[in-house]
Design a protein around this motif. Structure first.
Motif, PDB file in Angstrom:
ATOM      1  N   LEU A 119      11.704   0.077   2.108  1.00 20.68           N
ATOM      2  CA  LEU A 119      11.125   1.394   2.256  1.00 20.68           C
ATOM      3  C   LEU A 119      11.680   3.121   2.096  1.00 20.68           C
ATOM      4  O   LEU A 119      11.459   3.251   1.857  1.00 20.68           O
ATOM      5  CB  LEU A 119      10.372   0.958   3.134  1.00 20.68           C
ATOM      6  CG  LEU A 119       8.872  -0.166   3.092  1.00 20.68           C
ATOM      7  CD1 LEU A 119       8.649  -0.149   4.979  1.00 20.68           C
ATOM      8  CD2 LEU A 119       8.441   0.071   1.937  1.00 20.68           C
ATOM      9  N   TYR A 120      13.022   2.635   2.757  1.00 21.82           N
ATOM     10  CA  TYR A 120      13.846   3.040   3.022  1.00 21.82           C
ATOM     11  C   TYR A 120      14.321   3.693   1.852  1.00 21.82           C
ATOM     12  O   TYR A 120      14.776   4.965   1.557  1.00 21.82           O
ATOM     13  CB  TYR A 120      14.965   3.440   4.196  1.00 21.82           C
ATOM     14  CG  TYR A 120      16.162   4.356   3.635  1.00 21.82           C
ATOM     15  CD1 TYR A 120      15.819   5.456   4.288  1.00 21.82           C
ATOM     16  CD2 TYR A 120      17.154   4.324   3.799  1.00 21.82           C
ATOM     17  CE1 TYR A 120      16.409   6.507   4.559  1.00 21.82           C
ATOM     18  CE2 TYR A 120      17.838   5.219   3.559  1.00 21.82           C
ATOM     19  CZ  TYR A 120      17.892   6.420   4.240  1.00 21.82           C
ATOM     20  OH  TYR A 120      18.891   7.366   4.162  1.00 21.82           O
ATOM     21  N   ILE A 142      12.557   3.529  -1.375  1.00 22.78           N
ATOM     22  CA  ILE A 142      11.311   3.749  -2.463  1.00 22.78           C
ATOM     23  C   ILE A 142      11.656   5.759  -1.668  1.00 22.78           C
ATOM     24  O   ILE A 142      11.823   6.480  -2.795  1.00 22.78           O
ATOM     25  CB  ILE A 142      10.667   3.388  -2.146  1.00 22.78           C
ATOM     26  CG1 ILE A 142      10.325   1.605  -2.294  1.00 22.78           C
ATOM     27  CG2 ILE A 142       9.752   3.896  -2.465  1.00 22.78           C
ATOM     28  CD1 ILE A 142       9.899   1.332  -2.468  1.00 22.78           C
ATOM     29  N   MET A 143      12.005   5.347  -0.146  1.00 19.97           N
ATOM     30  CA  MET A 143      11.284   7.399  -0.273  1.00 19.97           C
ATOM     31  C   MET A 143      12.740   7.528  -0.307  1.00 19.97           C
ATOM     32  O   MET A 143      12.659   9.453  -0.946  1.00 19.97           O
ATOM     33  CB  MET A 143      11.974   7.017   1.315  1.00 19.97           C
ATOM     34  CG  MET A 143      10.711   6.702   2.204  1.00 19.97           C
ATOM     35  SD  MET A 143       9.176   7.197   2.132  1.00 19.97           S
ATOM     36  CE  MET A 143       9.463   8.731   3.513  1.00 19.97           C
ATOM     37  N   ARG A 144      14.019   7.485  -0.251  1.00 19.47           N
ATOM     38  CA  ARG A 144      14.896   8.505  -1.231  1.00 19.47           C
ATOM     39  C   ARG A 144      15.260   8.551  -2.217  1.00 19.47           C
ATOM     40  O   ARG A 144      15.450   9.571  -2.621  1.00 19.47           O
ATOM     41  CB  ARG A 144      16.511   7.526  -0.530  1.00 19.47           C
ATOM     42  CG  ARG A 144      17.424   8.528  -0.447  1.00 19.47           C
ATOM     43  CD  ARG A 144      18.849   8.115  -0.192  1.00 19.47           C
ATOM     44  NE  ARG A 144      19.093   6.124  -1.364  1.00 19.47           N
ATOM     45  CZ  ARG A 144      19.794   5.453  -0.647  1.00 19.47           C
ATOM     46  NH1 ARG A 144      20.637   5.098   0.257  1.00 19.47           N
ATOM     47  NH2 ARG A 144      19.765   4.000  -1.583  1.00 19.47           N
ATOM     48  N   GLN A 166      12.097   8.051  -4.192  1.00 16.20           N
ATOM     49  CA  GLN A 166      11.093   9.926  -4.520  1.00 16.20           C
ATOM     50  C   GLN A 166      11.427  11.186  -4.572  1.00 16.20           C
ATOM     51  O   GLN A 166      11.052  11.997  -4.735  1.00 16.20           O
ATOM     52  CB  GLN A 166      10.162   9.565  -3.796  1.00 16.20           C
ATOM     53  CG  GLN A 166       8.992   8.077  -4.567  1.00 16.20           C
ATOM     54  CD  GLN A 166       8.466   8.438  -3.520  1.00 16.20           C
ATOM     55  OE1 GLN A 166       8.077   8.335  -2.791  1.00 16.20           O
ATOM     56  NE2 GLN A 166       6.803   7.146  -4.136  1.00 16.20           N
ATOM     57  N   LYS A 167      12.244  11.475  -2.861  1.00 17.94           N
ATOM     58  CA  LYS A 167      13.087  12.778  -3.031  1.00 17.94           C
ATOM     59  C   LYS A 167      13.864  13.120  -3.751  1.00 17.94           C
ATOM     60  O   LYS A 167      14.329  14.354  -4.066  1.00 17.94           O
ATOM     61  CB  LYS A 167      13.516  12.248  -1.477  1.00 17.94           C
ATOM     62  CG  LYS A 167      13.987  13.650  -0.903  1.00 17.94           C
ATOM     63  CD  LYS A 167      15.118  13.600  -0.045  1.00 17.94           C
ATOM     64  CE  LYS A 167      15.025  14.964   1.122  1.00 17.94           C
ATOM     65  NZ  LYS A 167      16.231  14.295   2.217  1.00 17.94           N
TER      66      LYS A 167
END
Length: 134
Positions: free
Chosen positions: A59-60, A62-64, A66-67
């Motif tokens: 999940l981390y 994925i967030m990275r 997307q950012k």
């Protein structure tokens, strides 16, 4: 990692199906689950914790990704592939954790239900004896 998670997911679904229906395999699965829960110590919780930590790592990531795509403004094809792979892995891990929780609860309820059924004839016989003596 995806094929391993798919196999694990299918195995968990099979165990759930075995626990739902009264078959000769259910007794064997109940014995195996009893042994896994009691004699081996925290084996199940260790596996679940490890899977949860890997899920958080996915999940981390994925967030990275997307950012990074929001900052650059353009979507990189490599990032798209990595994002799809991480989302697939994260969803499979989430399903595995959920089905593991379902197996744990089904094991508890089936064990409790079987214990209640084994006590039921004695209760019925005692009530019949009490009504006959009146």
């Amino acid at each position: 990692m995806t094929p391993l998670l798919c196999v694990f997911l299918i195995a968990e679904m099979g165990v759930i199906m075995i626990l739902l229906f009264r078959t000769p395999l259910r007794k064997l699965v109940m014995i195996v689950l009893d042994c896994l829960k009691e004699s081996r110590g925290p084996v199940i919780s260790t596996v679940a914790t490890t899977l949860f930590l890997i899920l958080m790592s996915c999940l981390y990531s994925i967030m990275r990704i997307q950012k990074r795509s929001i900052e650059t403004g353009a979507v990189n094809p490599t990032d798209q592939v990595l994002l799809a792979n991480h989302i697939l892995d994260a969803s499979l891990m989430g399903f595995c954790l959920f089905l593991g929780l379902m197996i744990d609860r089904l094991h508890y309820y089936v064990k409790r239900f079987d214990d209640a059924e084994s006590v039921k004839p004695f209760v019925i016989n005692n009530k019949l004896l009490e009504t006959d003596s009146d």
